[in-house]
Design an enzyme around this catalytic site. Structure first.
Site, PDB file in Angstrom:
ATOM      1  N   GLY A 518       0.813  -0.966  -0.057  1.00  0.00           N
ATOM      2  CA  GLY A 518      -0.213   0.090  -0.051  1.00  0.00           C
ATOM      3  C   GLY A 518       0.829   1.343  -0.103  1.00  0.00           C
ATOM      4  O   GLY A 518       2.015   1.061   0.001  1.00  0.00           O
ATOM      5  N   GLY A 521       3.277   0.918   2.661  1.00  0.00           N
ATOM      6  CA  GLY A 521       4.189  -0.170   3.012  1.00  0.00           C
ATOM      7  C   GLY A 521       3.681  -1.281   2.732  1.00  0.00           C
ATOM      8  O   GLY A 521       2.551  -1.435   2.167  1.00  0.00           O
ATOM      9  N   SER A 522       4.219  -2.312   3.113  1.00  0.00           N
ATOM     10  CA  SER A 522       3.820  -3.811   2.663  1.00  0.00           C
ATOM     11  C   SER A 522       3.164  -4.535   3.911  1.00  0.00           C
ATOM     12  O   SER A 522       3.443  -3.957   5.017  1.00  0.00           O
ATOM     13  CB  SER A 522       4.926  -4.388   2.065  1.00  0.00           C
ATOM     14  OG  SER A 522       5.572  -3.915   1.329  1.00  0.00           O
ATOM     15  N   VAL A 523       2.132  -5.292   3.657  1.00  0.00           N
ATOM     16  CA  VAL A 523       1.248  -5.904   4.459  1.00  0.00           C
ATOM     17  C   VAL A 523       1.927  -7.558   4.264  1.00  0.00           C
ATOM     18  O   VAL A 523       1.812  -7.915   3.335  1.00  0.00           O
ATOM     19  CB  VAL A 523      -0.060  -6.001   4.377  1.00  0.00           C
ATOM     20  CG1 VAL A 523      -0.831  -6.589   5.479  1.00  0.00           C
ATOM     21  CG2 VAL A 523      -0.264  -4.464   4.529  1.00  0.00           C
ATOM     22  N   LYS A 537       1.775  -4.786   8.989  1.00  0.00           N
ATOM     23  CA  LYS A 537       1.911  -3.969   8.171  1.00  0.00           C
ATOM     24  C   LYS A 537       3.328  -3.284   8.478  1.00  0.00           C
ATOM     25  O   LYS A 537       3.673  -2.905   9.542  1.00  0.00           O
ATOM     26  CB  LYS A 537       0.921  -2.734   8.252  1.00  0.00           C
ATOM     27  CG  LYS A 537       1.219  -1.698   7.071  1.00  0.00           C
ATOM     28  CD  LYS A 537       0.249  -0.683   7.463  1.00  0.00           C
ATOM     29  CE  LYS A 537      -1.091  -0.471   6.502  1.00  0.00           C
ATOM     30  NZ  LYS A 537      -1.768   0.854   6.923  1.00  0.00           N
ATOM     31  N   ASP A 633     -10.478   8.258   4.615  1.00  0.00           N
ATOM     32  CA  ASP A 633     -10.073   7.554   3.377  1.00  0.00           C
ATOM     33  C   ASP A 633     -11.190   6.507   3.364  1.00  0.00           C
ATOM     34  O   ASP A 633     -10.688   5.446   3.271  1.00  0.00           O
ATOM     35  CB  ASP A 633      -8.611   7.090   3.346  1.00  0.00           C
ATOM     36  CG  ASP A 633      -8.044   6.457   1.901  1.00  0.00           C
ATOM     37  OD1 ASP A 633      -8.743   7.073   0.988  1.00  0.00           O
ATOM     38  OD2 ASP A 633      -7.376   6.140   1.922  1.00  0.00           O
TER      39      ASP A 633
END
Ligand SMILES: *[C@@H]1O[C@H](CO)[C@@H](O)[C@H](O)[C@H]1NC(C)=O
Ligand SMILES: *[C@@H]1O[C@H](CO)[C@@H](O)[C@H](O)[C@H]1NC(C)=O
Ligand SMILES: *[C@@H]1O[C@H](CO)[C@@H](O)[C@H](O)[C@H]1NC(C)=O
Ligand SMILES: *[C@@H]1O[C@H](CO)[C@@H](O)[C@H](O)[C@H]1NC(C)=O
Ligand SMILES: *[C@@H]1O[C@H](CO)[C@@H](O)[C@H](O)[C@H]1NC(C)=O
Ligand SMILES: *[C@@H]1O[C@H](CO)[C@@H](O)[C@H](O)[C@H]1NC(C)=O
Ligand SMILES: *[C@@H]1O[C@H](CO)[C@@H](O)[C@H](O)[C@H]1NC(C)=O
Length: 823
Positions: A518, A521-523, A537, A633
């Site tokens: 995302g 960062g990454s999950v 995350k 969001d």
């Protein structure tokens, strides 16, 4: 035995079939068959002497005694022939009888290896009875070479016997039963009947009935683990040897109607043991022997693999809580008993574990076998299956009074039984391992949206950078002083845990299973020692991220609601800020509502529930916490679904805490194009921006499409504009998701919900309802305002400038599919 030739045979058929048929015509009128033969002798598998046997039943007789015939039995012209004994009705072969043949094979030598025409049977000089195929291969023999065999007899009972010099028995077919017993025959300890594959294929199938020591037992081959009948102790015999004799009218304790004609019992290809009797040239079932013990759902494959049997009826396993997913379909629509197959097959690699879940079937039972784990509770049993590649389902069985039970792990699945009568003194749960369809998985990678975010927020970013530098150094100072504990720690008074980096490394197997990427960062997928599935995350090392990290930890730490994704913990070591969330099995909402896959179209009720859930989560953020929290969001990618389709809001990374008293706060421009309220271009940002985004999400859920969908024709690309137009035309029904029949049939309800969406989408944010008011509207308490504006995209303030949502429609932006937010 005299049998008249069937004068009506088809000569044409025979001449094509036989090489020297004409030579047999000569003596074909009346034929006496012997009941015994003496070595050496041999017989070829071609129709001889008596054409009526051949014509009507495909039998080339060798010996005949009473109503039994021993010889070659061919089922088709390709030469699918067995050396077998069958039972027949005498008048079947009467030339004047028009009845269809009623022979039944009761024993065969080569059921798994049929032979062709011109195969041969030999009774050798040395005393061996041998079956050789056309090409000379030895298909079967009695292994009696050197036993001084003096003769071969077919007895009155239908037993084929090899006799020695002193008339002692050297070999008999009764010692090698196939699937049938005839009156007078016994099943002796150590012997078994094995059913045929099907009624048309006599090869050995899966079901067996055996006498093991002193007990009768029926089971499914090949591992003999799947017992479906017995063990049932049988009476001992004088000789001391255990055996069950099939006498007229009785088979051990099973009582049959005494035979008035030829009778036999057979283990059928469906696992039932039945008795048949001749009635008017037809074999009729006179008894189903095991059914009193096993019930209508009594055999392991009664409904095929994965089938569910309920009172004798078959269906496929269905999730009770989760009606949206069809994990199993019938193999054949017209034959539910053939079983079910997975709609998505379960892959078996450790890296796929996170994509497996267990479908729970309550009060479903299975057949008895040896438990893999004793003294296990349900949780332990489920975990054992999820961690075991070869496990396809787990069964947990627990005495009603006990706290633990037995756990069975299945590597092959037969039919389940629904426990209808509840007669058991135990509770039984079945869990079938299923694969979550790829689109259901949480935190799907959405490459390129970082770019999109940057593109849409390039200006503000510079601003953020400046603001954040200060905060970041603050964060560094705060965190570097903390010591790095290896074991997780409870963090202050908050309900989450502080983890060390090394610990999370091992829980995620070195961050090996990436769930997605995302904007922040990454999950990664992981699981804690107590088997809690987690999504970790890992925030990228940019300043913007450091800021959001703090925001997320603090916000989520104080916020708990069933419709919000829970933060389990975090790690704040050095340059590795990590957030640990609960893992939600059904992934994000976009995968469901934008999917064209019929496997996962959500019903109207489910969609309504999701909308309610999101509203509750948002209302809580806005009005239920100590501080007002704006999400900023709201979009389907940030709405996650658990296994029961409870919707939970995720990603508070963009949210900003504001004081309750302080109604309007200027923040930097945030959010995702397409979901942003028009007033973003002005300076007044309130919680009503979330209400607007929520309105967009409602519409997307109801219409089953994205707000901005470039796969649509130009004039239908923008859902909001289309909505405005359909309102004017009075054709709102046309907007309802066309891929769901259920949505279509609930059109009136759906349109009512659209009015609430329109209310939330009011361009003037003062006219939008608060989330609490939306909840009241759902409950039927507040009435949606009448004179709504349907010009959703335009700011009605005097300074009408290009708004982010307007800009989203222009070609300078990335495709909507790339515009998923920071996940
Ligand atoms: C075998 O059959 C023949 C002919 O029917 C008979 O003579 C003989 O006694 C039988 N042998 C035995 C052992 O029953
Ligand atoms: C004869 O012996 C062979 C090899 O030992 C075995 O496979 C076969 O089953 C035996 N046949 C009979 C009828 O017992
Ligand atoms: C009968 O079933 C066996 C075992 O399943 C199979 O190998 C064989 O091909 C089948 N024969 C026919 C004629 O279908
Ligand atoms: C059957 O009896 C034999 C000898 O008494 C014994 O070894 C075997 O375990 C028994 N089998 C079963 C299944 O009870
Ligand atoms: C099954 O039960 C019914 C009713 O009790 C009885 O009449 C029948 O004989 C039983 N069948 C067998 C095969 O024992
Ligand atoms: C895995 O499952 C299979 C059956 O599915 C079972 O035989 C085996 O014992 C299990 N292995 C472990 C380690 O539990
Ligand atoms: C369970 O416990 C109750 C009371 O202790 C007892 O009456 C009952 O028989 C027990 N049931 C079983 C299946 O053990």
């Amino acid at each position: 035995m005299a049998i008249r030739r069937n004068t009506g045979f088809a000569a044409a058929f025979l001449t094509t079939l036989l090489i020297s048929a004409s030579s047999f015509f000569v003596n074909a009128d009346r034929v006496d068959y012997p009941s015994a033969a003496y070595p050496p002798n041999s017989w070829i598998n071609v129709p001889v002497f008596d054409f009526s046997f051949w014509d009507s039943a495909g039998i080339r007789p060798i010996l005949i005694t009473g109503t039994f015939v021993c010889g070659f039995h061919c089922s088709n012209l390709q030469g699918n022939c067995l050396f077998a004994i069958s039972i027949f009705q005498i008048n079947t072969f009467d030339a004047n009888s028009n009845s269809s043949p009623s022979t039944k094979i009761v024993w065969s030598a080569n059921r798994n290896n049929p032979v062709k025409f011109r195969a041969s049977l030999q009774l050798s000089e040395e005393g061996d009875l041998m079956l050789q195929d056309l090409d000379g291969t030895l298909v079967w023999n009695t292994n009696t070479t050197g036993k001084f065999v003096s003769g071969l007899n077919l007895t009155e009972k239908g037993n084929l016997v090899l006799y020695g010099r002193n008339n002692e028995m050297v070999w008999q077919s009764f010692d090698h039963p196939t699937d049938t017993l005839v009156p007078g025959q016994a099943l002796v300890s150590g012997q078994k009947l094995t059913a045929s594959v099907s009624t048309t294929n006599s090869s050995a199938g899966l079901y067996s009935l055996a006498l093991i020591n002193d007990s009768l037992i029926a089971f499914l081959e090949p591992d003999a683990q799947q017992v479906y009948f017995g063990p049932l102790k049988v009476e001992a015999h004088e000789s001391g040897q255990h055996k069950v004799v099939y006498m007229n009218g009785r088979f051990d304790r099973f009582v049959l109607s005494p035979a008035s004609a030829s009778q036999f019992i057979q283990l059928g290809s469906d696992g039932h043991l039945r008795a048949y009797q001749l009635k008017e040239s037809k074999w009729e079932q006179v008894s189903d022997l095991l059914i009193n013990y096993t019930g209508a759902c009594g055999s392991p494959l009664v409904c095929g693999e994965y089938g569910v049997c309920s009172d004798g009826y078959c269906s496929c396993p269905k999730a009770e809580s989760n009606a949206a997913v069809v994990y199993f379909r019938q193999v054949s629509e017209n034959h539910p008993d053939l079983g079910c197959k997975e709609t998505i097959s379960v892959s078996c690699k450790p890296s796929d574990y996170h994509s497996h879940s267990l479908l729970e079937l309550k009060d479903f039972d299975y057949f008895y076998f040896v438990p893999h784990i004793e003294n296990a509770n349900r949780q332990k049993c489920k975990e054992a299956c999820l961690k075991n590649c070869s496990c396809k389902a787990a069964i947990h069985r627990q005495q009603i009074n006990s706290s633990v039970g037995y756990c069975f792990l299945l590597s092959k699945i037969f039919s389940f039984k629904r426990n209808v009568d509840n007669l058991h003194d135990y509770n039984s749960f079945s869990y079938i391992k299923v694969q979550n369809p790829p689109i259901f998985r949480a935190y799907r990678p959405s490459k390129g949206h970082m770019k999109a975010i940057l593109g849409s927020t390039l200006g503000p970013i510079l601003f953020i950078l400046l603001v954040v530098v200060g905060m970041f150094s603050l964060w560094r100072n705060k965190n570097d002083s903390k010591d790095d504990k290896k074991e997780p720690q409870k963090y202050g008074r908050l309900r989450f845990t502080r983890f060390s980096y090394d610990y999370l490394c091992s829980m995620t197997e070195n961050f090996s299973v990436k769930l997605g990427e995302g904007g922040f960062g990454s999950v990664y997928y992981g699981s804690l020692p107590n088997s809690t599935k987690i999504a970790v995350k890992r925030l990228d090392g940019t300043d913007r991220v450091k800021k959001s990290f703090l925001a997320e930890v603090e916000t989520l730490g104080s916020v708990h609601h069933i419709n919000l994704v829970s933060l389990i913990g975090f790690c704040a070591e050095k340059s590795h800020p990590l957030l640990v969330y609960e893992y939600l099995q059904n992934g994000s909402l976009d995968g469901w509502i934008f999917s064209r896959n019929p496997v996962c179209t959500l019903s109207w009720k489910l969609r309504e529930k999701i909308i309610h859930d999101v509203a509750k989560g948002l209302a809580y953020l806005h009005d239920g916490c100590d501080q007002k929290i704006l999400h900023l969001d709201i979009k389907p990618q940030n709405i996650l679904l658990d296994e029961n389709f409870n919707a939970r809001l995720a990603d508070f990374g963009l949210s900003k805490l504001i004081d309750r008293d302080q109604n309007q706060v200027l923040t930097t421009m945030r959010g995702t194009p397409g979901y942003m309220a028009p007033e973003w271009s002005s300076a007044t940002i309130t919680e009503k921006v979330d209400v607007y985004s929520f309105g967009v999400v409602i519409l997307e859920i109801l219409c089953g499409r994205r707000n901005i969908d470039r796969s649509q024709p130009e004039e239908e690309m923008h859902l909001l504009r289309l909505f405005t137009r359909k309102v004017e035309e009075g054709k709102l029904l046309e907007l309802v998701d066309k891929f769901s029949e259920d949505m279509q049939s609930n059109g009136a309800e759906v349109v009512k919900m659209m009015r609430i969406a329109a209310w939330c989408l009011q361009p003037d944010y003062n006219r939008r309802p608060s989330m609490s008011k939306v909840l009241l509207a759902f409950a039927g308490y507040s009435i949606v305002e009448d004179n709504l504006s349907y010009d959703f995209l335009n700011l009605q303030a005097p300074r009408a400038i290009a708004t982010p949502s307007n800009r989203a429609g222009t070609t300078t932006l990335a495709l909507p599919s790339m515009l998923s937010g920071p996940r």
